[in-house]
Design an enzyme around this catalytic site. Sequence first.
Site, mmCIF file in Angstrom:
data_model
loop_
_atom_site.group_PDB
_atom_site.id
_atom_site.type_symbol
_atom_site.label_atom_id
_atom_site.label_comp_id
_atom_site.label_asym_id
_atom_site.label_seq_id
_atom_site.Cartn_x
_atom_site.Cartn_y
_atom_site.Cartn_z
ATOM 1 N N HIS A 50 43.505 -18.019 -14.041
ATOM 2 C CA HIS A 50 42.378 -17.519 -14.843
ATOM 3 C C HIS A 50 42.876 -16.620 -15.971
ATOM 4 O O HIS A 50 42.408 -16.702 -17.109
ATOM 5 C CB HIS A 50 41.419 -16.698 -13.975
ATOM 6 C CG HIS A 50 40.756 -17.438 -12.865
ATOM 7 N ND1 HIS A 50 41.030 -17.178 -11.544
ATOM 8 C CD2 HIS A 50 39.822 -18.419 -12.863
ATOM 9 C CE1 HIS A 50 40.269 -17.950 -10.775
ATOM 10 N NE2 HIS A 50 39.538 -18.723 -11.547
ATOM 11 N N SER A 199 41.400 -20.031 -6.241
ATOM 12 C CA SER A 199 40.701 -18.987 -5.476
ATOM 13 C C SER A 199 40.585 -19.404 -4.020
ATOM 14 O O SER A 199 40.551 -18.561 -3.121
ATOM 15 C CB SER A 199 39.310 -18.750 -6.057
ATOM 16 O OG SER A 199 39.405 -18.466 -7.440
HETATM 17 P P1 AMP Z 1 37.078 -21.381 -11.214
HETATM 18 O O1 AMP Z 1 36.946 -19.902 -11.109
HETATM 19 O O2 AMP Z 1 37.765 -22.012 -10.062
HETATM 20 O O3 AMP Z 1 35.771 -22.049 -11.580
HETATM 21 O O4 AMP Z 1 38.052 -21.643 -12.434
HETATM 22 C C1 AMP Z 1 37.745 -21.123 -13.708
HETATM 23 C C2 AMP Z 1 38.679 -21.745 -14.709
HETATM 24 O O5 AMP Z 1 40.026 -21.430 -14.366
HETATM 25 C C3 AMP Z 1 38.573 -23.278 -14.733
HETATM 26 O O6 AMP Z 1 38.644 -23.718 -16.088
HETATM 27 C C4 AMP Z 1 39.791 -23.689 -13.957
HETATM 28 O O7 AMP Z 1 40.271 -24.963 -14.303
HETATM 29 C C5 AMP Z 1 40.779 -22.616 -14.343
HETATM 30 N N1 AMP Z 1 41.844 -22.534 -13.359
HETATM 31 C C6 AMP Z 1 41.723 -22.461 -12.014
HETATM 32 N N2 AMP Z 1 42.934 -22.472 -11.413
HETATM 33 C C7 AMP Z 1 43.846 -22.585 -12.406
HETATM 34 C C8 AMP Z 1 45.267 -22.657 -12.437
HETATM 35 N N3 AMP Z 1 45.993 -22.641 -11.317
HETATM 36 N N4 AMP Z 1 45.874 -22.758 -13.637
HETATM 37 C C9 AMP Z 1 45.135 -22.785 -14.780
HETATM 38 N N5 AMP Z 1 43.803 -22.714 -14.815
HETATM 39 C C10 AMP Z 1 43.155 -22.616 -13.652
#
Ligand code: AMP
Length: 295
Positions: A50, A199
């Site tokens: 993130h 997460s």
């Molecule tokens: P989330 O909180 O899981 O909805 O993720 C929010 C954003 O962070 C989304 O665009 C995800 O694709 C990105 N994201 C989650 N994990 C990663 C990671 N390991 N590397 C890069 N971006 C991530």
Amino acid sequence: MSLRPPADSPAASPAIVKTRDALRAAIQAARAQGKSIGVVPTMGALHAGHLSLIEASRRECDFTIVTIFVNPTQFGPHEDFQRYPRTLEADVAAIRRVGADVVFAPELSELYGPQHATFVEMHGVAEPLEGSSRPGHFRGVATIVLKLFNLTAPDRAYFGQKDYQQTLVVRRLVADLDLPIEIRVCPIVREADGLAMSSRNAYLSATEREQALALGRSLNGAAELTAAGERDAETILAAMRQVLRQSPGVELEYLVLVDPDNLAPVAKLTKTTLAAVAAKVGKTRLIDNHLLSAG
Ligand code: AMP
């Protein structure tokens, strides 16, 4: 001209905003100063993946908004909405370290009133893989992303390749609904041992976490085979399955080699191809992917 300090200067301390009205006021003030706006939508429980998106926005935009909202409409009835980690205080502390201008962390009722009745329904790229494994998931994603785009009216929005299909869905959304927003996709950030940050990794026991490494290992194996000249999809998939089978706790949901533009399965690799995997490790559902260079 931007008055924002450069991204490597002491980080801007974000304003924590809970309501749409306060968010709009902050954005109006930024716009009045001629600032470009970047938004980073998240569900919180922030990790370095993130933060890499926030840093990208800080580099490219004058004003960065991080949204933190565990969006109920993208969870299935038997999924982990209730127990999804909620760590706002730690999230704000992490954001403070990299810097951002606003954290928008609304309550559920601020975004979904009791009368809420409008959803974005997407076909095409929203249908296979995550779309069929998690019915309704992308309907919820497209709906909340459109709402956040309407609320923040950003110049650019930042997403991770980790959720590859989601980036296609968001690109389709902005193209089909004529949203003047540039979608930026940032690389997958991994732990030192190769586990893609997520997460949901917090759910894994020590044993499960070890077993989960098979996902990244199988993708690395595919990349090595492709680099060595292998172009037959079934051969690559068979090698990947073998790696995954060696990890007893991994219950495969899908494992595919597909066209990265439309997610259609490929038989021969003639151009860059997406290897994507979804599996349950214990009760935790994990996804990972890798773009295989096969030009
Ligand atoms: P989330 O909180 O899981 O909805 O993720 C929010 C954003 O962070 C989304 O665009 C995800 O694709 C990105 N994201 C989650 N994990 C990663 C990671 N390991 N590397 C890069 N971006 C991530």
